[in-house]
Design an enzyme around this catalytic site. Structure first.
Site, short mmCIF file in Angstrom:
data_model
loop_
_atom_site.label_atom_id
_atom_site.label_comp_id
_atom_site.label_asym_id
_atom_site.label_seq_id
_atom_site.Cartn_x
_atom_site.Cartn_y
_atom_site.Cartn_z
CG ASP A 1 35.99 43.74 43.60
OD1 ASP A 1 35.27 43.43 44.46
OD2 ASP A 1 35.21 43.79 42.49
CG HIS B 1 27.66 42.32 41.32
ND1 HIS B 1 28.39 41.36 40.38
CD2 HIS B 1 27.71 43.09 40.91
CE1 HIS B 1 28.90 42.56 39.64
NE2 HIS B 1 28.70 43.80 40.09
CE1 TYR C 1 32.11 43.13 37.71
CE2 TYR C 1 34.20 42.26 38.88
CZ TYR C 1 32.46 42.96 38.41
OH TYR C 1 32.47 43.95 39.26
CE LYS D 1 31.84 42.99 43.30
NZ LYS D 1 32.96 42.48 42.06
N1 NDP Z 1 29.81 45.70 42.31
C1 NDP Z 1 29.83 46.39 40.66
O1 NDP Z 1 28.77 47.14 40.64
C2 NDP Z 1 30.85 47.38 40.77
C3 NDP Z 1 32.05 47.16 41.28
N2 NDP Z 1 33.50 47.34 40.32
C4 NDP Z 1 34.50 47.03 40.32
O2 NDP Z 1 35.46 48.10 40.40
C5 NDP Z 1 36.33 48.07 39.92
C6 NDP Z 1 37.14 49.39 39.75
O3 NDP Z 1 36.60 49.98 38.74
P1 NDP Z 1 36.75 50.41 37.09
O4 NDP Z 1 35.06 50.60 36.88
O5 NDP Z 1 37.08 49.19 36.33
O6 NDP Z 1 37.77 51.26 36.95
P2 NDP Z 1 38.27 52.37 38.05
O7 NDP Z 1 37.75 53.57 38.38
O8 NDP Z 1 39.15 51.79 38.65
O9 NDP Z 1 39.28 52.32 36.70
C7 NDP Z 1 39.80 52.09 35.96
C8 NDP Z 1 40.62 52.80 34.47
O10 NDP Z 1 41.05 53.85 34.74
C9 NDP Z 1 42.00 53.00 33.99
N3 NDP Z 1 43.15 53.25 35.14
C10 NDP Z 1 44.09 52.26 36.00
N4 NDP Z 1 44.61 52.99 36.95
C11 NDP Z 1 45.79 54.06 35.84
C12 NDP Z 1 46.02 55.26 36.35
N5 NDP Z 1 47.19 54.56 37.43
N6 NDP Z 1 46.36 56.16 34.99
C13 NDP Z 1 45.66 56.59 34.40
N7 NDP Z 1 44.25 55.46 34.13
C14 NDP Z 1 43.96 54.63 35.06
C15 NDP Z 1 42.24 52.22 33.53
O11 NDP Z 1 43.18 51.38 31.90
P3 NDP Z 1 44.15 50.54 32.55
O12 NDP Z 1 43.17 49.27 32.07
O13 NDP Z 1 43.57 50.39 30.33
O14 NDP Z 1 45.14 50.79 32.58
C16 NDP Z 1 40.61 51.77 33.23
O15 NDP Z 1 40.47 52.18 31.83
C17 NDP Z 1 36.32 46.97 38.88
O16 NDP Z 1 37.24 46.62 38.01
C18 NDP Z 1 35.68 46.31 39.49
O17 NDP Z 1 35.80 44.99 40.46
C19 NDP Z 1 33.12 48.11 38.96
C20 NDP Z 1 31.56 48.51 39.11
C21 NDP Z 1 30.77 47.98 39.05
O1 LIG Z 2 26.39 46.67 34.21
C1 LIG Z 2 26.90 47.96 33.13
O2 LIG Z 2 27.00 48.67 32.43
C2 LIG Z 2 27.76 48.47 34.79
O3 LIG Z 2 27.65 49.52 34.74
C3 LIG Z 2 28.66 48.06 35.80
O4 LIG Z 2 27.97 48.54 36.78
C4 LIG Z 2 27.96 46.65 36.16
O5 LIG Z 2 26.69 46.63 35.72
C5 LIG Z 2 28.70 45.28 37.40
O6 LIG Z 2 27.98 45.74 38.53
C6 LIG Z 2 30.11 45.60 37.40
O7 LIG Z 2 30.34 44.72 38.31
#
Ligand code: NDP
Ligand SMILES: O=C(O)C(=O)[C@@H](O)[C@H](O)C(=O)CO
Length: 271
Positions: free
Chosen positions: A44, A105, A49, A74
């Protein structure tokens, strides 16, 4: 790997994928390759990004047949009135001739162009350049307007969803309308959820990490889930959630963590 049926015409999405928000383009290549080697088949990303090129390099370097992979990207808010050009730019950065899922998005209601943007995604879908189309951060209101004013119901809505923010209303609305729920920030985005004592109890009970408990919860309630990690051991750990089951008591304990605590932006007011 579990798959969920995404669309009436049989497109399937792997229920667990790798998210890559806040992963640099160079890091994304290494991270996605590690994930593909660990068995992930769903990635994803997004224009926002700034790592679509790295994702594309990893897809090609993996040697995995394209039809075995599921790539989502997205449309960003600033591109709601130039959808086809933005989509072509994403394909070029990815180095792909199609994506499996293209999402709006954010609805960005203040600019009020999401209905027009959706019509652009409908054309991309009809042209076969996205195997499926959907939205992200849509609410009951913006989804209802989209369904009233356009032809194709979004296949999926990717929303903030984790034990502190369980989105019952949205999940019920999705179920009623044949829309899959996809959870972003499923682990709480590294902001304390995994340290919750309630998860420690379940972690001890099942001899699994808190992250595996949370991801199993997502799987069992039917979410598509896209945890992000750049840590190889965690990437492997996060996909290892299909060989244990949370019982009714476990699910209730996680259900009780629901606190209405939003971590990200509010779709009603942002964009
Ligand atoms: N559509 C939208 O608006 C949005 C979409 N997204 C999507 O959702 C995805 C996931 O959400 P995101 O906010 O990145 O975060 P997550 O909820 O997936 O958490 C990621 C964090 O948790 C840590 N982590 C991951 N696995 C573990 C584990 N097994 N044990 C302990 N810590 C862990 C990572 O650290 P580390 O990487 O250092 O291991 C990172 O700091 C995004 O990457 C994106 O693709 C996110 C936000 C908004
Ligand atoms: O922009 C930010 O700070 C966010 O909270 C994220 O949700 C970002 O906007 C985003 O859409 C990541 O997919």
């Amino acid at each position: 790997m579990n798959s969920l049926r995404l669309y009436r015409d049989g497109v399937e999405i792997p229920q667990l994928g790798l998210g890559v928000w806040k992963v640099t383009d160079d890091e994304a290549e290494r991270t996605v390759l590690t994930a593909l080697e660990a068995g992930y088949r769903h990635i994803d990303t997004a224009t926002l990004y700034r790592n679509e090129e790295g994702v594309g390099r990893a897809v090609r370097a993996s040697g995995i047949p394209r039809e075995k992979l599921f790539v989502t990207t997205k449309l960003w808010n600033s591109d709601h009135d130039r959808v086809e050009r933005a989509f072509d730019e994403s394909l070029a950065r990815l180095g792909l001739d199609h994506v499996d899922l293209y999402l709006i998005h954010w609805p960005a209601p203040k600019q009020n162009k999401y209905v027009q943007a959706w019509r652009g995604l409908e054309k991309i879908y009809r042209d076969g350049r996205a195997r499926a189309i959907g939205v992200s951060n849509f609410t009951v209101g913006t989804l209802t307007r989209l369904m009233d004013e356009t032809d194709i119901v979004p296949s999926i809505n990717q929303i903030e969803l984790h034990p502190y923010f369980q989105q019952h209303e949205m999940r019920e609305f999705h179920d009623k309308n044949g829309i899959l729920t996809e959870a972003w920030s499923p682990l709480g985005s590294g902001r304390g959820l995994l340290e919750d004592p309630a998860l420690a109890v379940l972690s001890d009970k099942h001899n699994r990490t808190p992250a595996q408990i949370v991801l199993r919860w997502h799987i069992q309630i039917g979410n598509v889930v896209i945890p992000k990690s750049v840590t190889p051991s965690r990437i492997k750990e996060n996909i290892d959630v299909f060989d244990f089951i949370l019982d009714r008591e476990d699910m209730a304990a996680i259900g009780a963590m629901n606190a209405g605590r939003r971590l990200g932006l509010d779709p009603e007011t942002s964009g």
